[in-house]
Write a protein that holds these residues in place. Structure first.
Motif, PDB file in Angstrom:
ATOM      1  N   ASN A 101      -4.614  -2.834  13.526  1.00  0.00           N
ATOM      2  CA  ASN A 101      -5.449  -3.890  12.964  1.00  0.00           C
ATOM      3  C   ASN A 101      -6.584  -3.333  12.126  1.00  0.00           C
ATOM      4  O   ASN A 101      -6.949  -3.915  11.101  1.00  0.00           O
ATOM      5  N   SER A 102      -7.139  -2.211  12.526  1.00  0.00           N
ATOM      6  CA  SER A 102      -8.198  -1.584  11.718  1.00  0.00           C
ATOM      7  C   SER A 102      -7.666  -1.204  10.345  1.00  0.00           C
ATOM      8  O   SER A 102      -8.340  -1.396   9.331  1.00  0.00           O
ATOM      9  N   GLY A 103      -6.437  -0.673  10.319  1.00  0.00           N
ATOM     10  CA  GLY A 103      -5.834  -0.318   9.038  1.00  0.00           C
ATOM     11  C   GLY A 103      -5.513  -1.531   8.200  1.00  0.00           C
ATOM     12  O   GLY A 103      -5.760  -1.549   6.993  1.00  0.00           O
ATOM     13  N   TRP A 104      -4.952  -2.565   8.837  1.00  0.00           N
ATOM     14  CA  TRP A 104      -4.597  -3.773   8.103  1.00  0.00           C
ATOM     15  C   TRP A 104      -5.830  -4.473   7.526  1.00  0.00           C
ATOM     16  O   TRP A 104      -5.795  -4.994   6.417  1.00  0.00           O
ATOM     17  N   MET A 105      -6.917  -4.469   8.281  1.00  0.00           N
ATOM     18  CA  MET A 105      -8.116  -5.186   7.879  1.00  0.00           C
ATOM     19  C   MET A 105      -9.084  -4.341   7.060  1.00  0.00           C
ATOM     20  O   MET A 105      -9.968  -4.871   6.394  1.00  0.00           O
ATOM     21  N   GLY A 106      -8.942  -3.015   7.156  1.00  0.00           N
ATOM     22  CA  GLY A 106      -9.897  -2.140   6.478  1.00  0.00           C
ATOM     23  C   GLY A 106     -11.231  -2.089   7.183  1.00  0.00           C
ATOM     24  O   GLY A 106     -12.265  -1.799   6.567  1.00  0.00           O
ATOM     25  N   VAL A 107     -11.249  -2.358   8.491  1.00  0.00           N
ATOM     26  CA  VAL A 107     -12.480  -2.405   9.281  1.00  0.00           C
ATOM     27  C   VAL A 107     -12.278  -1.581  10.550  1.00  0.00           C
ATOM     28  O   VAL A 107     -11.272  -1.741  11.247  1.00  0.00           O
ATOM     29  N   THR A 125     -10.236   9.826  -4.460  1.00  0.00           N
ATOM     30  CA  THR A 125     -11.284   9.708  -3.450  1.00  0.00           C
ATOM     31  C   THR A 125     -11.089   8.472  -2.576  1.00  0.00           C
ATOM     32  O   THR A 125     -11.417   8.471  -1.399  1.00  0.00           O
ATOM     33  N   ASP A 126     -10.568   7.422  -3.157  1.00  0.00           N
ATOM     34  CA  ASP A 126     -10.283   6.192  -2.414  1.00  0.00           C
ATOM     35  C   ASP A 126      -9.310   5.371  -3.244  1.00  0.00           C
ATOM     36  O   ASP A 126      -9.095   5.646  -4.430  1.00  0.00           O
ATOM     37  N   GLN A 127      -8.722   4.350  -2.649  1.00  0.00           N
ATOM     38  CA  GLN A 127      -7.849   3.458  -3.394  1.00  0.00           C
ATOM     39  C   GLN A 127      -8.677   2.579  -4.330  1.00  0.00           C
ATOM     40  O   GLN A 127      -9.886   2.412  -4.156  1.00  0.00           O
ATOM     41  N   LEU A 128      -8.017   2.043  -5.345  1.00  0.00           N
ATOM     42  CA  LEU A 128      -8.669   1.093  -6.221  1.00  0.00           C
ATOM     43  C   LEU A 128      -9.055  -0.162  -5.444  1.00  0.00           C
ATOM     44  O   LEU A 128      -8.582  -0.396  -4.333  1.00  0.00           O
ATOM     45  N   GLY A 149      19.046 -10.001   5.759  1.00  0.00           N
ATOM     46  CA  GLY A 149      18.863  -8.589   5.471  1.00  0.00           C
ATOM     47  C   GLY A 149      17.977  -7.921   6.485  1.00  0.00           C
ATOM     48  O   GLY A 149      17.495  -8.525   7.449  1.00  0.00           O
ATOM     49  N   ILE A 150      17.767  -6.649   6.266  1.00  0.00           N
ATOM     50  CA  ILE A 150      16.790  -5.884   7.012  1.00  0.00           C
ATOM     51  C   ILE A 150      15.670  -5.528   6.047  1.00  0.00           C
ATOM     52  O   ILE A 150      15.914  -5.011   4.947  1.00  0.00           O
ATOM     53  N   PHE A 151      14.467  -5.849   6.430  1.00  0.00           N
ATOM     54  CA  PHE A 151      13.281  -5.611   5.619  1.00  0.00           C
ATOM     55  C   PHE A 151      12.564  -4.409   6.222  1.00  0.00           C
ATOM     56  O   PHE A 151      12.057  -4.478   7.344  1.00  0.00           O
ATOM     57  N   ILE A 152      12.536  -3.305   5.489  1.00  0.00           N
ATOM     58  CA  ILE A 152      11.999  -2.055   6.030  1.00  0.00           C
ATOM     59  C   ILE A 152      10.615  -1.810   5.440  1.00  0.00           C
ATOM     60  O   ILE A 152      10.464  -1.556   4.241  1.00  0.00           O
ATOM     61  N   ALA A 153       9.613  -1.901   6.287  1.00  0.00           N
ATOM     62  CA  ALA A 153       8.230  -1.667   5.865  1.00  0.00           C
ATOM     63  C   ALA A 153       7.992  -0.177   5.651  1.00  0.00           C
ATOM     64  O   ALA A 153       8.810   0.669   6.025  1.00  0.00           O
ATOM     65  N   ASP A 154       6.842   0.146   5.070  1.00  0.00           N
ATOM     66  CA  ASP A 154       6.489   1.555   4.875  1.00  0.00           C
ATOM     67  C   ASP A 154       5.007   1.671   4.568  1.00  0.00           C
ATOM     68  O   ASP A 154       4.384   0.721   4.054  1.00  0.00           O
ATOM     69  N   VAL A 155       4.435   2.794   4.927  1.00  0.00           N
ATOM     70  CA  VAL A 155       3.085   3.173   4.491  1.00  0.00           C
ATOM     71  C   VAL A 155       3.128   4.639   4.080  1.00  0.00           C
ATOM     72  O   VAL A 155       3.881   5.429   4.635  1.00  0.00           O
ATOM     73  N   TYR A 206      -2.750   0.007   0.881  1.00  0.00           N
ATOM     74  CA  TYR A 206      -4.002  -0.442   1.492  1.00  0.00           C
ATOM     75  C   TYR A 206      -4.668   0.621   2.355  1.00  0.00           C
ATOM     76  O   TYR A 206      -5.771   0.410   2.844  1.00  0.00           O
ATOM     77  N   LEU A 207      -4.018   1.782   2.567  1.00  0.00           N
ATOM     78  CA  LEU A 207      -4.603   2.811   3.416  1.00  0.00           C
ATOM     79  C   LEU A 207      -5.373   3.834   2.578  1.00  0.00           C
ATOM     80  O   LEU A 207      -4.797   4.492   1.709  1.00  0.00           O
ATOM     81  N   PRO A 208      -6.683   3.997   2.840  1.00  0.00           N
ATOM     82  CA  PRO A 208      -7.447   5.016   2.104  1.00  0.00           C
ATOM     83  C   PRO A 208      -6.880   6.421   2.269  1.00  0.00           C
ATOM     84  O   PRO A 208      -6.993   7.248   1.363  1.00  0.00           O
ATOM     85  N   SER A 209      -6.244   6.708   3.430  1.00  0.00           N
ATOM     86  CA  SER A 209      -5.705   8.051   3.653  1.00  0.00           C
ATOM     87  C   SER A 209      -4.629   8.389   2.632  1.00  0.00           C
ATOM     88  O   SER A 209      -4.489   9.554   2.225  1.00  0.00           O
ATOM     89  N   ALA A 210      -3.853   7.387   2.211  1.00  0.00           N
ATOM     90  CA  ALA A 210      -2.836   7.642   1.198  1.00  0.00           C
ATOM     91  C   ALA A 210      -3.477   8.056  -0.113  1.00  0.00           C
ATOM     92  O   ALA A 210      -3.029   9.000  -0.778  1.00  0.00           O
ATOM     93  N   ALA A 211      -4.541   7.361  -0.503  1.00  0.00           N
ATOM     94  CA  ALA A 211      -5.225   7.692  -1.755  1.00  0.00           C
ATOM     95  C   ALA A 211      -5.771   9.115  -1.719  1.00  0.00           C
ATOM     96  O   ALA A 211      -5.631   9.880  -2.676  1.00  0.00           O
TER      97      ALA A 211
END
Length: 465
Positions: free
Chosen positions: A316-322, A153-156, A57-63, A142-147
């Motif tokens: 990487n900053s987004g993936w790691m949260g750092v 105010t932030d993700q859980l 298949g094709i696995f389509i990521a998203d944020v 995992y992205l605070p910007s989405a929350a």
């Protein structure tokens, strides 16, 4: 001559409705078509290519949000094209399904910001239209910007997001499995009855996070519930996968780390009362190949010349949260506390160079600029084929989630150079299995197996229990 006992290797193509995806800066390469992500022909051409290559298949990521952890803004993400702009993955599927017969579609959608009631109908619709070729990659975000853009105010916290996802899945299983009986639609032209109301049941869900009293809006599709994909490799993510997933995506920079992760997933599946192989495990990998090892190495060097170190650090900053912009490029990363993708932070913190020292920020940028968090395999078709077989034997992984350096060129090369070598070794399918995506993957029919968590919510199952 092929080995009849050779375990076959499975491929998924890993893409996203954006430019570059995992390989920062490669959108500039003359061979790359990812700039055409917003044209339907890119996706239909790609789907037909992957089906010719017999990909699962094709696995389509998203944020849902931008990578604004790096430097505290999204300026670097916008400047480097790091998964922004990004379009919706679900809307691509109908067109790709129309030009293919067997290719599966793993689409990413989160549990944090959309109510399960309309989402259940959207997935059922696609399962109908694709004749049962839909999988859903469950993400908790995992992205605070989405929350922030969804009014929070932030993700859980990391584990709390999985607690919400547990109930989200419960609602969906009740809708998909427990609302409509298989023979509810009667289409009786003489009496004028289309659906027998006695065979459609409200789910009466009243939980901590969701209240859904009514019926599912869609009649039963081929699979009812989509194939559940999951990509979390943290302890909490593995527990969630063990209860729900039928395909698990992992990423590890080394073979020993990969083997340890796969073993944890297999053990967790057994602990959840399922077979150790109830979920197919695919690991992230980018393959750069050509007719010879030398040609493949030259191609790799060419691709590296287009890579963006800044874009890699943004991702990487987004993936790691750092925020990696706070570190000197030659500073070892060490241990990281993450509220984003914990497995990504753990893997990168543990990564070491040839001298045994921890990776520096510069190392992270260089090693993840092509292919993201997964390793890169470079060599001729024969070299790569043997590497993949060796990795499978050493780690017990089922297959590979193939990211691209350039699209569709990376997958064209895999199909031209690697697939024939795998087939010559008896390690790759010649043809598809008939049936739904679930049956293609597991060979046990279209519907959830009895031991799966979702089966307990089938019509009549609760009353019987």
């Amino acid at each position: 001559m092929s080995d009849p006992k050779q375990r076959q290797i499975r491929f998924n193509a890993f893409d996203m409705n954006c430019v570059a995806h995992q390989s920062s800066g490669l959108w500039r390469h003359p061979r790359d078509r990812s700039r055409h992500y917003n044209q339907l022909s890119y996706w239909t051409d790609l789907a037909q290519l992957l089906e010719r290559g017999r990909f699962d298949g094709i696995f389509i990521a998203d944020v849902l949000g931008t990578y604004d952890v790096y430097g505290g803004t999204n300026e670097a993400a916008l400047r480097t094209g790091s998964q922004v702009p990004v379009n919706d993955p679900i809307l691509l599927v109908s067109a790709m399904a129309a030009v293919t017969e067997h290719l599966g579609f793993g689409i990413t959608a989160g549990t944090a910001y959309e109510h399960p009631y309309p989402f259940a109908r959207r997935i059922s619709t696609l399962d109908h239209l694709t004749k049962g070729r839909i999988g859903w990659n469950v993400v908790t975000g995992y992205l605070p910007s989405a929350a922030r853009n969804m009014g929070q105010t932030d993700q859980l916290s990391h584990d709390d997001r999985y607690d919400v996802a547990d109930e989200y899945l419960e609602v969906l299983y009740k809708l998909w499995e427990g609302s409509w009986e298989d023979d509810a639609v009667v289409e009786d032209r003489e009496t004028g009855v289309f659906t027998d109301p006695a065979k459609v049941h409200p789910i009466e869900h009243h939980g901590q996070h969701f209240d859904v009293p009514g019926i599912h809006l869609s009649e039963p599709s081929v699979q009812r519930s989509p194939v559940v994909y999951q990509a979390g490799a943290s302890p909490r993510g593995i527990r969630f996968a063990a209860e729900n997933a039928e395909a698990v995506f992992v990423g590890a920079p080394t073979v020993p780390q990969l083997a340890a992760t796969v073993a944890k997933i297999r053990d967790a599946l057994e602990a959840a009362g399922r077979d150790r192989y109830a979920a197919k495990v695919y690991t992230l990998l980018t393959v750069i190949t050509d007719e010879t090892d030398e040609a493949a190495q030259a191609k790799y060097r060419d691709y590296l010349s287009y890579a963006s170190a800044e874009g890699a650090l943004v991702l990487n900053s987004g993936w790691m949260g750092v925020d990696l912009s706070q570190y000197d490029l030659d500073e070892p990363l060490g241990n990281i506390e993450s509220n984003a993708i914990q497995s990504a932070a753990a893997n990168l913190s543990a990564a070491t160079g040839e001298d045994g020292s921890n990776w520096t920020v510069r190392d992270i940028a260089e090693h993840t600029a092509i292919g993201g968090l997964g390793p890169v395999a470079v060599g001729s078709g024969a070299t790569i084929a043997q590497q993949l077989i060796d990795i499978q034997e050493q780690t017990d992984v089922d297959g590979f989630n193939l990211a691209y350096a350039v699209t569709p060129g990376t997958w064209e090369d895999v199909i031209e150079f690697v697939v024939p070598e795998l087939r010559a070794r008896g390690a790759y399918p010649e043809e598809y299995v008939e049936g739904s995506l679930r049956h293609k993957l597991h060979g046990r029919g279209d519907r959830l197996p009895d031991e799966h968590r979702g089966a307990q919510y089938r019509v009549g199952a609760r009353a019987t229990a």
